[in-house]
Design a protein around this motif. Structure first.
Motif, PDB file in Angstrom:
ATOM      1  N   THR A  36       0.772  -1.115  -0.036  1.00  0.00           N
ATOM      2  CA  THR A  36       0.076  -0.001  -0.048  1.00  0.00           C
ATOM      3  C   THR A  36       0.834   1.257   0.031  1.00  0.00           C
ATOM      4  OG1 THR A  36      -1.912  -1.042   1.067  1.00  0.00           O
ATOM      5  CG2 THR A  36      -1.737   1.378   1.218  1.00  0.00           C
ATOM      6  N   SER A  37       0.515   2.232  -0.855  1.00  0.00           N
ATOM      7  CA  SER A  37       1.242   3.341  -0.913  1.00  0.00           C
ATOM      8  C   SER A  37       0.376   4.311  -0.127  1.00  0.00           C
ATOM      9  CB  SER A  37       1.697   3.945  -2.466  1.00  0.00           C
ATOM     10  OG  SER A  37       1.833   5.299  -2.282  1.00  0.00           O
ATOM     11  N   VAL A  38       0.969   5.192   0.654  1.00  0.00           N
ATOM     12  CA  VAL A  38       0.486   6.222   1.523  1.00  0.00           C
ATOM     13  C   VAL A  38       0.974   7.827   1.328  1.00  0.00           C
ATOM     14  CG1 VAL A  38      -0.379   4.709   3.338  1.00  0.00           C
ATOM     15  CG2 VAL A  38       1.822   5.831   3.504  1.00  0.00           C
ATOM     16  N   LEU A  39       1.890   7.567   0.407  1.00  0.00           N
ATOM     17  CA  LEU A  39       2.469   8.979  -0.055  1.00  0.00           C
ATOM     18  C   LEU A  39       2.130   9.254  -1.443  1.00  0.00           C
ATOM     19  CD1 LEU A  39       5.925   8.527   1.865  1.00  0.00           C
ATOM     20  CD2 LEU A  39       3.848   9.801   2.489  1.00  0.00           C
ATOM     21  N   PRO A  40       2.036  10.440  -1.700  1.00  0.00           N
ATOM     22  CA  PRO A  40       1.629  10.997  -3.214  1.00  0.00           C
ATOM     23  C   PRO A  40       2.631  10.290  -4.230  1.00  0.00           C
ATOM     24  CG  PRO A  40       1.671  12.911  -1.680  1.00  0.00           C
ATOM     25  CD  PRO A  40       2.076  11.624  -0.852  1.00  0.00           C
ATOM     26  N   SER A  41       3.931  10.191  -4.045  1.00  0.00           N
ATOM     27  CA  SER A  41       5.095   9.502  -4.801  1.00  0.00           C
ATOM     28  C   SER A  41       4.680   8.249  -5.021  1.00  0.00           C
ATOM     29  CB  SER A  41       6.358   9.720  -4.137  1.00  0.00           C
ATOM     30  OG  SER A  41       6.605   9.091  -2.956  1.00  0.00           O
ATOM     31  N   GLY A  42       4.011   7.498  -4.590  1.00  0.00           N
ATOM     32  CA  GLY A  42       3.326   6.084  -4.842  1.00  0.00           C
ATOM     33  C   GLY A  42       4.153   4.981  -4.501  1.00  0.00           C
ATOM     34  N   TRP A  43       5.142   5.172  -3.729  1.00  0.00           N
ATOM     35  CA  TRP A  43       6.079   4.069  -3.379  1.00  0.00           C
ATOM     36  C   TRP A  43       5.455   3.284  -2.268  1.00  0.00           C
ATOM     37  CZ3 TRP A  43       8.145   3.375   1.528  1.00  0.00           C
ATOM     38  CH2 TRP A  43       8.203   4.615   2.225  1.00  0.00           C
ATOM     39  N   ASP A  75      13.270  -5.412 -14.522  1.00  0.00           N
ATOM     40  CA  ASP A  75      12.887  -4.388 -13.444  1.00  0.00           C
ATOM     41  C   ASP A  75      12.146  -3.298 -14.334  1.00  0.00           C
ATOM     42  OD1 ASP A  75      13.093  -3.230 -11.138  1.00  0.00           O
ATOM     43  OD2 ASP A  75      15.002  -2.418 -11.674  1.00  0.00           O
ATOM     44  N   ASP A  76      10.911  -3.590 -14.846  1.00  0.00           N
ATOM     45  CA  ASP A  76      10.088  -2.784 -15.756  1.00  0.00           C
ATOM     46  C   ASP A  76       8.710  -2.388 -15.206  1.00  0.00           C
ATOM     47  OD1 ASP A  76       8.896  -4.978 -15.553  1.00  0.00           O
ATOM     48  OD2 ASP A  76       8.742  -5.447 -17.840  1.00  0.00           O
ATOM     49  N   HIS A  77       8.909  -1.771 -13.745  1.00  0.00           N
ATOM     50  CA  HIS A  77       7.632  -1.420 -12.873  1.00  0.00           C
ATOM     51  C   HIS A  77       8.042   0.128 -12.551  1.00  0.00           C
ATOM     52  CE1 HIS A  77      10.189  -3.749 -10.348  1.00  0.00           C
ATOM     53  NE2 HIS A  77       9.760  -2.793  -9.322  1.00  0.00           N
ATOM     54  N   ALA A  78       6.752   0.586 -11.835  1.00  0.00           N
ATOM     55  CA  ALA A  78       7.082   2.046 -11.322  1.00  0.00           C
ATOM     56  C   ALA A  78       8.152   2.000 -10.257  1.00  0.00           C
ATOM     57  CB  ALA A  78       5.781   2.389 -10.603  1.00  0.00           C
ATOM     58  N   PRO A  79       8.951   3.013 -10.129  1.00  0.00           N
ATOM     59  CA  PRO A  79      10.070   3.060  -9.253  1.00  0.00           C
ATOM     60  C   PRO A  79       9.573   2.881  -7.638  1.00  0.00           C
ATOM     61  CG  PRO A  79      10.233   4.832 -10.625  1.00  0.00           C
ATOM     62  CD  PRO A  79       8.820   4.082 -11.010  1.00  0.00           C
ATOM     63  N   LEU A  80      10.168   2.023  -7.004  1.00  0.00           N
ATOM     64  CA  LEU A  80       9.910   1.830  -5.263  1.00  0.00           C
ATOM     65  C   LEU A  80       8.465   1.249  -5.220  1.00  0.00           C
ATOM     66  CD1 LEU A  80      11.358   5.160  -4.076  1.00  0.00           C
ATOM     67  CD2 LEU A  80      12.530   2.932  -4.350  1.00  0.00           C
ATOM     68  N   THR A  81       8.180   0.332  -6.218  1.00  0.00           N
ATOM     69  CA  THR A  81       7.275  -0.612  -6.071  1.00  0.00           C
ATOM     70  C   THR A  81       7.638  -1.831  -6.530  1.00  0.00           C
ATOM     71  OG1 THR A  81       6.071  -0.174  -8.294  1.00  0.00           O
ATOM     72  CG2 THR A  81       5.376   1.481  -6.498  1.00  0.00           C
ATOM     73  N   THR A  82       6.896  -2.888  -6.280  1.00  0.00           N
ATOM     74  CA  THR A  82       7.318  -4.190  -7.056  1.00  0.00           C
ATOM     75  C   THR A  82       5.880  -5.112  -7.150  1.00  0.00           C
ATOM     76  OG1 THR A  82       8.618  -6.274  -6.527  1.00  0.00           O
ATOM     77  CG2 THR A  82       7.813  -5.256  -4.727  1.00  0.00           C
ATOM     78  N   LEU A 146      10.367   4.629   6.095  1.00  0.00           N
ATOM     79  CA  LEU A 146       9.718   3.463   6.455  1.00  0.00           C
ATOM     80  C   LEU A 146       8.842   3.800   7.970  1.00  0.00           C
ATOM     81  CD1 LEU A 146      11.735   0.458   5.354  1.00  0.00           C
ATOM     82  CD2 LEU A 146       9.542   1.261   4.402  1.00  0.00           C
ATOM     83  N   ASP A 147       9.653   4.409   8.929  1.00  0.00           N
ATOM     84  CA  ASP A 147       9.221   4.801  10.067  1.00  0.00           C
ATOM     85  C   ASP A 147       7.706   5.472   9.828  1.00  0.00           C
ATOM     86  OD1 ASP A 147      10.728   3.976  12.224  1.00  0.00           O
ATOM     87  OD2 ASP A 147      12.051   5.373  11.839  1.00  0.00           O
ATOM     88  N   ILE A 148       7.886   6.633   9.038  1.00  0.00           N
ATOM     89  CA  ILE A 148       6.742   7.383   8.938  1.00  0.00           C
ATOM     90  C   ILE A 148       5.518   6.815   8.178  1.00  0.00           C
ATOM     91  CG2 ILE A 148       6.145   9.573   7.674  1.00  0.00           C
ATOM     92  CD1 ILE A 148       9.174  10.532   7.634  1.00  0.00           C
ATOM     93  N   VAL A 149       5.999   5.932   7.106  1.00  0.00           N
ATOM     94  CA  VAL A 149       4.847   5.271   6.458  1.00  0.00           C
ATOM     95  C   VAL A 149       4.279   4.131   7.504  1.00  0.00           C
ATOM     96  CG1 VAL A 149       4.541   3.599   4.637  1.00  0.00           C
ATOM     97  CG2 VAL A 149       5.612   5.647   4.113  1.00  0.00           C
ATOM     98  N   ARG A 150       5.149   3.570   8.212  1.00  0.00           N
ATOM     99  CA  ARG A 150       4.447   2.489   9.267  1.00  0.00           C
ATOM    100  C   ARG A 150       3.663   3.235  10.009  1.00  0.00           C
ATOM    101  NH1 ARG A 150       5.283  -2.777  11.088  1.00  0.00           N
ATOM    102  NH2 ARG A 150       3.508  -3.227  12.568  1.00  0.00           N
TER     103      ARG A 150
END
Length: 162
Positions: A36-43, A75-82, A146-150
């Protein structure tokens, strides 16, 4: 133990501690939260873990040794996603960290890299010492992310061991 060995031991301990912080922060998140992405950047947290595995691979294999085996996947997906499941990503990160530790163990801190990182940072990092310090810095920076996202995902804070 000579001073280089002491320094390598200290740097390695800091790197291991930062890696442990990253894993402790995401421990207990289910697959949905990990992706789950919780930031506008989408990671996503899982995407960031995979990124850290790629960073270990790049710096210690491509740059320090000048050689790296091909990846088993594109490695052909959006950055910082998998698109990969958590067990694959965590195994990849663990494997890359073990490979990095082996490179560090057998390489003098003053050894110049055999490969090169592109851009200005490649000019700044002139030996294994600088590379280890950079990976500590990158891992710590992303542990903070990761601290912030958690906290945004489930309200938990203070999960890393440091």
């Amino acid at each position: 133990m000579n001073s280089d060995d002491k320094e390598k031991k200290a740097l390695s301990a800091f790197l291991v501690a930062q890696r442990a912080s990253v894993l402790a922060i995401v421990d207990g998140l289910d697959p949905q939260a990990l992706t789950t992405s919780v930031l506008p950047s989408g990671w996503t947290p899982l995407g960031l873990i995979e990124h850290l595995g790629h960073a270990e691979r790049h710096w210690f294999q491509e740059v320090v040794t000048g050689a790296v085996e091909p990846l088993a996947w594109p490695d052909d997906h959006a950055p910082l996603t998998t698109p990969r499941p958590p067990e694959v990503v965590f195994a990849f990160y663990d494997d890359q960290c073990r490979r990095s530790d082996a490179v560090i163990a057998r390489t003098p801190l003053s050894a110049p890299p055999r490969g090169r990182h592109p851009g200005p940072l490649g000019d700044e990092v002139t030996d294994l010492r600088g590379i280890v310090m950079h990976v500590i810095e990158e891992t710590a920076r992303h542990a903070g992310h990761l601290d912030i996202v958690r906290e945004l995902l489930d309200g938990r804070t203070g999960l890393g061991p440091r």
